[in-house]
Design a protein around this motif. Structure first.
Motif, PDB file in Angstrom:
ATOM      1  N   TYR A  83      -9.622  -1.735  -1.493  1.00  0.00           N
ATOM      2  CA  TYR A  83      -9.492  -1.015  -2.741  1.00  0.00           C
ATOM      3  C   TYR A  83      -9.978   0.311  -2.672  1.00  0.00           C
TER       4      TYR A  83
ATOM      5  N   SER B 112      -3.715  -5.044   4.421  1.00  0.00           N
ATOM      6  CA  SER B 112      -3.976  -4.071   3.220  1.00  0.00           C
ATOM      7  C   SER B 112      -5.165  -3.205   3.377  1.00  0.00           C
ATOM      8  N   LYS B 113      -5.298  -1.947   2.955  1.00  0.00           N
ATOM      9  CA  LYS B 113      -6.286  -1.432   2.923  1.00  0.00           C
ATOM     10  C   LYS B 113      -7.341  -2.098   1.715  1.00  0.00           C
TER      11      LYS B 113
ATOM     12  N   ASP C 242       0.830  -1.276  -0.018  1.00  0.00           N
ATOM     13  CA  ASP C 242       0.036  -0.067  -0.230  1.00  0.00           C
ATOM     14  C   ASP C 242       0.791   1.359  -0.043  1.00  0.00           C
TER      15      ASP C 242
ATOM     16  N   LEU D 147      -7.618   2.556  -0.672  1.00  0.00           N
ATOM     17  CA  LEU D 147      -6.415   2.630  -1.001  1.00  0.00           C
ATOM     18  C   LEU D 147      -6.332   3.646  -2.247  1.00  0.00           C
TER      19      LEU D 147
ATOM     20  N   TYR E 250       1.573   3.568  -7.506  1.00  0.00           N
ATOM     21  CA  TYR E 250       0.221   4.126  -7.528  1.00  0.00           C
ATOM     22  C   TYR E 250       0.222   5.598  -8.204  1.00  0.00           C
TER      23      TYR E 250
END
Length: 433
Positions: A108, A105-106, A61, A111, A67
């Motif tokens: 979706y 994880s975050k 992340d 994120l 990203y």
């Protein structure tokens, strides 16, 4: 220092460009508002007709370079992103990943919001594909509208055969929603992105299941699979050695043309799996992206982002022999690139700011478990600073024992900056001890 390879050195990358003419039209006229006319996907001789962003899986992340590069690829400050969850086992499972974080994880939704996107979710999975991908249904029309307004369409990880089940019709033709996505992509309006299975589905065919050793053992005898099947090679039963080690292939999306795509590359020792699959599917080129790493392809230009590397595999000059019952290949060309490296597939220009390696006093690493995590990377990295001309590795498995040779040639070059490495024109041979 920036290094640009000339056209002679370009032989190490090969010529990816295929002259492909593809025309797709709707099978019938539907809603005149949604489809005012039959639009056609234009012909192209590029590696892709648009922008493809391939994530190798297990992306942290906090990997902002990846990203942020995805966001910048749209040319917009706050782009819209349609998250596709159809690699999940069901719509409900996919929606859980979209809305709910897990222990590492975050979600979706969170994120992509944190990285400046405007996310929405496509309500399409293998358990509602007839409704979710059809423009004549309310849900299908809603999903198609999301695709039509998306700057990025992001395919999730899981199982790529579920993506095919969700996006193709029973006869293998494009569903309405896939047709609309092809139009958006070809016009340059939408970036196609995918992680893990969402990466693997972008080539045609797509392949999966099994491991490098099994692909070698069964000598490229992958199972041809139909839409709706899994990629498991169950021809000798689901509990057989073949089912555990070998795999299958089926129709993929072909947003990446002319090459097979694979993910989790060094983390799962998949370099041999890709070479064998290339042979099985008559593909001359392969692209393997490692975890927490991405490759952004814009027509013929490609750039690497993230923590690890990308393998470009070229078998145009390779020889495949049959002296044993197991897979054999010689003179497969390997190119390895890490963050900041880029190349133009059509002209052969590879650009890196890394320094040319001239040292040759290091020890060469020769793996006794070459298909294990990062063993291939250790082998090729050791050659960069070794006087040895080859690193010879073997499989942990015996009877037979696979023999893997990474070898320098007269045109092999190594570039390095810190722990990041770029390699051109390394030779790979696969055989049996």
């Amino acid at each position: 220092m920036k290094v640009v390879l000339n056209s002679h050195q370009y032989a190490v990358l090969g010529v990816f460009v295929l002259v492909i003419s593809q025309t797709v039209s709707l099978p019938y006229e539907k809603n005149s508002v949604l489809y005012p006319s039959k639009r056609q996907i234009p012909s192209s001789n590029h590696f892709t007709t648009g922008k493809v962003f391939l994530l190798g899986g297990a992306t942290d992340d906090k990997s902002s370079s990846i990203y942020n590069a995805l966001r910048k690829s749209t040319g917009k400050v706050n782009p819209t992103i349609a998250v596709v969850i159809s690699a999940a086992s069901s719509l409900a499972v996919g929606l859980e990943a979209y809305y709910e974080p897990d222990e590492v994880s975050k979600s979706y939704e969170q994120l992509f919001t944190d990285y400046g996107f405007q996310p929405s979710v496509v309500l399409l999975a293998q358990d509602n594909y007839n409704e979710g991908g059809n423009v004549s249904t309310q849900l299908g029309a809603q999903n198609i509208e999301i695709i039509r307004n998306a700057d990025v369409v992001f395919f999730n990880g899981g199982d790529q055969s579920r993506h095919t089940r969700s996006w193709f019709n029973d006869d293998g033709s494009d569903s309405d929603i896939l047709h609309e996505l092809r139009l958006r992509f070809a016009s340059g309006e939408t970036v196609i992105a995918g992680t893990s299975a969402g990466l693997a589905i972008q080539s045609n065919p797509t392949f999966g299941e099994g491991r490098s050793y099994g692909y070698y053992y069964f000598d490229a005898d992958l199972k041809p699979c139909q839409i709706g099947e899994s990629l498991l090679d169950d021809r000798q039963g689901q509990d057989s050695f073949r089912a555990q080690e070998n795999g299958g292939y089926m129709k993929g999306f072909e947003f990446v043309r002319g090459a097979l795509t694979d993910s989790h590359f060094d983390a799962r020792g998949r370099f041999a799996r890709l070479v064998v699959a290339m042979r099985a599917t008559n593909k001359l080129f392969g692209v393997g992206v490692d975890e927490d790493t991405a490759l952004f392809i814009n027509q013929d230009n490609a750039t690497v982002f993230g923590r690890y590397g990308v393998w470009i595999v070229n078998s145009t000059e390779a020889s495949f022999t049959n002296s044993t019952q197991y897979f054999e290949a010689t003179n497969v060309k390997i190119n390895y690139l890490t963050e900041g490296d880029s190349f133009d597939i059509s002209t052969g220009q590879l650009v890196t700011s890394k320094n040319l390696v001239t040292e040759s006093d290091g020890e060469v690493y020769e793996s006794e478990d070459i298909f294990d995590t990062d063993e291939a990377l250790k082998s090729i990295s050791s050659l960069a600073t070794s006087a040895s001309m080859a690193s010879v590795g073997s499989s942990f498995e015996t009877e037979p024992t696979a023999r893997i040779v990474f070898q320098k040639t007269a045109s092999t070059k190594f570039f390095k900056e810190g722990n990041n490495l770029a390699i051109t024109n390394m030779q790979l041979d696969i055989g049996t001890m």
